[in-house]
Scaffold this motif. Structure first.
Motif, PDB file in Angstrom:
ATOM      1  N   LYS A 125       6.280  -7.315   9.752  1.00 51.28           N
ATOM      2  CA  LYS A 125       6.054  -6.645   9.387  1.00 51.28           C
ATOM      3  C   LYS A 125       4.494  -6.211   9.851  1.00 51.28           C
TER       4      LYS A 125
ATOM      5  N   VAL B 234       5.016  -3.671  12.941  1.00 52.25           N
ATOM      6  CA  VAL B 234       5.309  -2.273  12.477  1.00 52.25           C
ATOM      7  C   VAL B 234       3.902  -1.790  12.033  1.00 52.25           C
TER       8      VAL B 234
ATOM      9  N   THR C 205       8.215  -2.637   3.199  1.00 53.55           N
ATOM     10  CA  THR C 205       9.540  -3.006   2.683  1.00 53.55           C
ATOM     11  C   THR C 205      10.265  -5.112   3.538  1.00 53.55           C
ATOM     12  N   ALA C 206       8.875  -4.875   4.749  1.00 52.55           N
ATOM     13  CA  ALA C 206       9.130  -7.270   5.177  1.00 52.55           C
ATOM     14  C   ALA C 206       8.622  -7.349   4.648  1.00 52.55           C
TER      15      ALA C 206
ATOM     16  N   LEU D 165       8.617   6.827   8.177  1.00 54.59           N
ATOM     17  CA  LEU D 165       9.759   5.375   8.506  1.00 54.59           C
ATOM     18  C   LEU D 165       8.842   3.729   8.399  1.00 54.59           C
ATOM     19  N   LEU D 166       7.856   4.211   9.323  1.00 52.66           N
ATOM     20  CA  LEU D 166       7.104   2.586   9.630  1.00 52.66           C
ATOM     21  C   LEU D 166       6.548   1.917   8.558  1.00 52.66           C
ATOM     22  N   TRP D 167       5.528   2.644   7.916  1.00 48.49           N
ATOM     23  CA  TRP D 167       5.014   1.934   6.433  1.00 48.49           C
ATOM     24  C   TRP D 167       6.121   1.511   5.419  1.00 48.49           C
ATOM     25  N   PHE D 168       6.953   2.921   5.390  1.00 50.11           N
ATOM     26  CA  PHE D 168       7.715   2.478   4.482  1.00 50.11           C
ATOM     27  C   PHE D 168       8.548   0.689   4.652  1.00 50.11           C
ATOM     28  N   SER D 169       8.823   0.367   5.881  1.00 48.68           N
ATOM     29  CA  SER D 169       9.248  -0.179   7.359  1.00 48.68           C
ATOM     30  C   SER D 169       8.283  -1.884   6.534  1.00 48.68           C
ATOM     31  N   ALA D 170       7.133  -1.354   6.596  1.00 49.07           N
ATOM     32  CA  ALA D 170       5.823  -2.406   6.701  1.00 49.07           C
ATOM     33  C   ALA D 170       5.621  -2.799   5.387  1.00 49.07           C
TER      34      ALA D 170
END
Length: 166
Positions: free
Chosen positions: A109, A112, A158-159, A151-156
């Motif tokens: 997290k 990212v 999600t993590a 993509l990065l903010w959604f991944s952060a």
């Protein structure tokens, strides 16, 4: 510094934070930890909501809205959200810093988030003066950065949600 020594140093700092008065207050207060969680979520809404809308505009959504004007209004909202998330996130971290600092998901997290912030900074450096000229089409590299940002903010996010399960 060797990798193992660095990890041990981080673990020691995290343990000190967790056992500090701040860490104890976060764990022991009936309202402080839940309040910081709510503040963290509200910050996420402001940050990802504003950045997401701006990224979508760069990608071509709502072309009748001037991109420069969108950036002017949405960027401060995103920065307020980021500040809220950093402050509340540190306080949340202090309650359980030892185990969190050892968590792979937590480390992912953080990486990212750093990548998303670097991407945002590079976007600002490269494109901020040209936004007024893109009402029809942003350059492909700028669109790629906007897509990467989403993509990065959604991944952060999600993590962040997965930390409790990992």
């Amino acid at each position: 510094m060797e990798h193992g020594a660095a990890v041990e140093g981080i673990a020691a700092i995290a343990a000190q934070l967790e056992h500090s008065a701040l860490g104890a207050a976060m764990r022991e207060s009936l309202f402080l930890y839940p309040l910081m969680n709510l503040l963290h979520i509200f910050g996420l809404i402001l940050l990802v909501g504003a950045i997401g809308l701006l990224d979508l505009r760069v990608l071509g959504w709502a072309r009748d809205l001037p991109l420069k004007l969108c950036s002017y209004y949405l960027t401060p909202i995103a920065l307020i959200g980021l500040g809220m998330m950093l402050g509340s996130g540190f306080l949340i971290f202090s309650a359980d810093a030892g185990p969190l600092s050892a968590s792979t998901i937590f480390r992912v997290k953080l990486l990212v988030i750093v990548a998303a912030l670097v991407n945002a900074g590079l976007f600002r450096l490269a494109w901020s003066r040209r936004l007024g000229h893109w009402n029809d089409n942003a350059p492909p590299v700028a669109r790629a950065q906007a897509g990467l940002s989403l993509l990065l903010w959604f991944s952060a996010a999600t993590a962040g949600r997965l930390i409790g399960y990992g």
